[in-house]
Design an enzyme around this catalytic site. Structure first.
Site, PDB file in Angstrom:
ATOM      1  N   ASP A  73       0.530  -1.397   0.189  1.00 33.34           N
ATOM      2  CA  ASP A  73      -0.226   0.044  -0.251  1.00 33.34           C
ATOM      3  C   ASP A  73       0.759   1.393  -0.178  1.00 33.34           C
ATOM      4  O   ASP A  73       1.710   1.450   1.063  1.00 33.34           O
ATOM      5  CB  ASP A  73      -0.526   0.075   0.888  1.00 33.34           C
ATOM      6  CG  ASP A  73      -1.663   1.738   1.040  1.00 33.34           C
ATOM      7  OD1 ASP A  73      -3.065   0.870   1.117  1.00 33.34           O
ATOM      8  OD2 ASP A  73      -1.592   2.479   1.902  1.00 33.34           O
ATOM      9  N   TYR A 105       3.114  10.459   0.037  1.00 30.36           N
ATOM     10  CA  TYR A 105       4.269   9.774   0.547  1.00 30.36           C
ATOM     11  C   TYR A 105       5.734   9.985  -0.379  1.00 30.36           C
ATOM     12  O   TYR A 105       7.025   9.955   0.680  1.00 30.36           O
ATOM     13  CB  TYR A 105       4.116   8.350   0.519  1.00 30.36           C
ATOM     14  CG  TYR A 105       2.508   7.602   1.403  1.00 30.36           C
ATOM     15  CD1 TYR A 105       2.242   8.863   2.425  1.00 30.36           C
ATOM     16  CD2 TYR A 105       2.030   6.312   0.954  1.00 30.36           C
ATOM     17  CE1 TYR A 105       0.805   7.976   2.331  1.00 30.36           C
ATOM     18  CE2 TYR A 105       1.072   5.777   1.667  1.00 30.36           C
ATOM     19  CZ  TYR A 105       0.861   6.587   2.835  1.00 30.36           C
ATOM     20  OH  TYR A 105      -0.597   6.372   2.617  1.00 30.36           O
ATOM     21  N   LYS A 164      -2.695   5.789  -3.960  1.00 27.61           N
ATOM     22  CA  LYS A 164      -3.887   6.851  -3.287  1.00 27.61           C
ATOM     23  C   LYS A 164      -3.386   8.033  -4.573  1.00 27.61           C
ATOM     24  O   LYS A 164      -3.152   8.283  -4.286  1.00 27.61           O
ATOM     25  CB  LYS A 164      -3.752   6.762  -2.282  1.00 27.61           C
ATOM     26  CG  LYS A 164      -3.798   5.993  -1.039  1.00 27.61           C
ATOM     27  CD  LYS A 164      -4.021   5.789   0.300  1.00 27.61           C
ATOM     28  CE  LYS A 164      -3.946   5.339   0.760  1.00 27.61           C
ATOM     29  NZ  LYS A 164      -2.399   4.767   0.668  1.00 27.61           N
ATOM     30  N   HIS A 190      -7.524   9.746  -1.211  1.00 25.52           N
ATOM     31  CA  HIS A 190      -6.821   9.683  -0.197  1.00 25.52           C
ATOM     32  C   HIS A 190      -7.621  10.416   0.561  1.00 25.52           C
ATOM     33  O   HIS A 190      -7.724   9.654   2.294  1.00 25.52           O
ATOM     34  CB  HIS A 190      -5.999  10.339   0.061  1.00 25.52           C
ATOM     35  CG  HIS A 190      -4.403  10.074   1.045  1.00 25.52           C
ATOM     36  ND1 HIS A 190      -3.384   9.916   0.506  1.00 25.52           N
ATOM     37  CD2 HIS A 190      -4.713   9.544   1.936  1.00 25.52           C
ATOM     38  CE1 HIS A 190      -3.007   8.984   1.410  1.00 25.52           C
ATOM     39  NE2 HIS A 190      -3.538   9.281   2.154  1.00 25.52           N
TER      40      HIS A 190
END
Length: 306
Positions: free
Chosen positions: A72, A77, A102, A135
């Site tokens: 994931d 990120y 996401k 998200h």
């Protein structure tokens, strides 16, 4: 696979390592959960995050030594390119993996969402994502309500799904009223809703709603960012089963039917987190952990998002 590795400029040594890993890598005996479209998502995965939540060595170890097949990540990120390279280096065929990505709210809106998904595929070197999520329920589009922007964005995800770029589509951090509005405004019910879930945060009303609507419930932060480690009830149950507090909480989550994605960059922790299928918690212990809900959030709280 060989052609892809060579054409992407990977050295002969890395190709050899990848092929060796592909032949030797174990596969975790991990149950799956069916989505409403017939796909099967592994009930346990490895989460990543920003701010030190990604490690090349940890991902390789999870894939090649622990048999993890569910990863994931998210654009926010900042590790898409590195993660894609790491997955290729592992030698695990892309078709054997479940990869979730996401869409960040800065890319909400129909056109921006479609472009962002394509860009993320390009960054990771993938032709598709197994699961692609919105998200967060809040939007930042001037002149549009959150509801309008969510609907506009979701229509883009519906098209990406129809085109095969996203095998499944879903949302993250959405509450019942967000899901209700999406159902009214669009045609495809989300396949997954990923939210914070651990013994201290048990959104049972949301879980029941998702169950009724055929939305798979997925939980992140199953260890409450370490807050479960010192809880007396968790420690007592861990001692009873001769397991770690982390294993008890992950097992509790999985035994509740929740797709669970613990995050770690430490090899020992990743191995520990995967060893949760060789035992089962008794009903009394499930109930004891269920009684720990105090409503606390250790991550984002979407309660006040309209």
């Amino acid at each position: 696979m060989y052609r892809v590795l060579f054409e992407s400029g990977v050295s002969t040594l890395l190709v050899s390592i990848a092929l060796r890993n592909m032949l030797l890598a174990p596969t975790l005996s991990c149950p799956t959960v069916p989505l409403s479209n017939g796909l099967q998502i592994p009930i346990l995965g490895l989460g990543t995050s920003h701010d030190g939540g990604y490690s090349h060595d940890a991902v390789v170890y999870a894939l090649t030594e622990c048999g993890v097949r569910h990863i994931d990540t998210a654009k926010r990120y900042g590790c898409e390119e590195k993660l894609g390279n790491t997955i290729r280096e592992s030698g695990i065929p892309r078709s054997d993996l479940w990869v979730t990505n996401k869409l960040w709210l800065g890319d909400y809106g129909y056109n921006a969402a479609k472009k962002a998904c394509l860009d993320s595929c390009s960054q990771m070197g993938f032709e598709y994502f197994d699961l692609y999520l919105m998200h967060w329920p809040e939007a930042t589009q001037p002149g549009c309500s959150n509801r309008e922007t969510r609907a506009d964005t979701w229509r883009a995800l519906e098209e990406l799904h129809k085109e095969g770029l996203c095998s499944a589509i879903g949302v993250s951090n959405f509450l019942v009223h967000h899901l209700e509005e999406l159902k009214e405004d669009c045609s495809v019910v989300p396949h997954v809703n990923q939210v914070e879930y651990h013994p201290f945060q048990q959104p049972n009303q949301l879980m029941e709603y998702c169950r009724q609507e055929g939305i798979v419930f997925e939980g992140y932060s199953p260890l409450a960012k370490g807050q479960v480690f010192n809880n007396p009830t968790v420690l007592q149950i861990a001692q009873k089963y001769r397991r770690t507090p982390a294993q008890i909480c992950i097992r509790w989550s999985i035994q509740n039917g929740v797709v669970t994605i613990p995050k770690s960059i430490k090899k020992k922790r990743i191995q520990e987190n995967c060893q949760v299928f060789g035992f089962q918690l008794e009903e009394s212990d499930m109930a004891a952990l269920g009684s720990l809900d105090d409503g606390r959030h250790v991550a984002w709280d979407p309660t006040n998002v309209e």
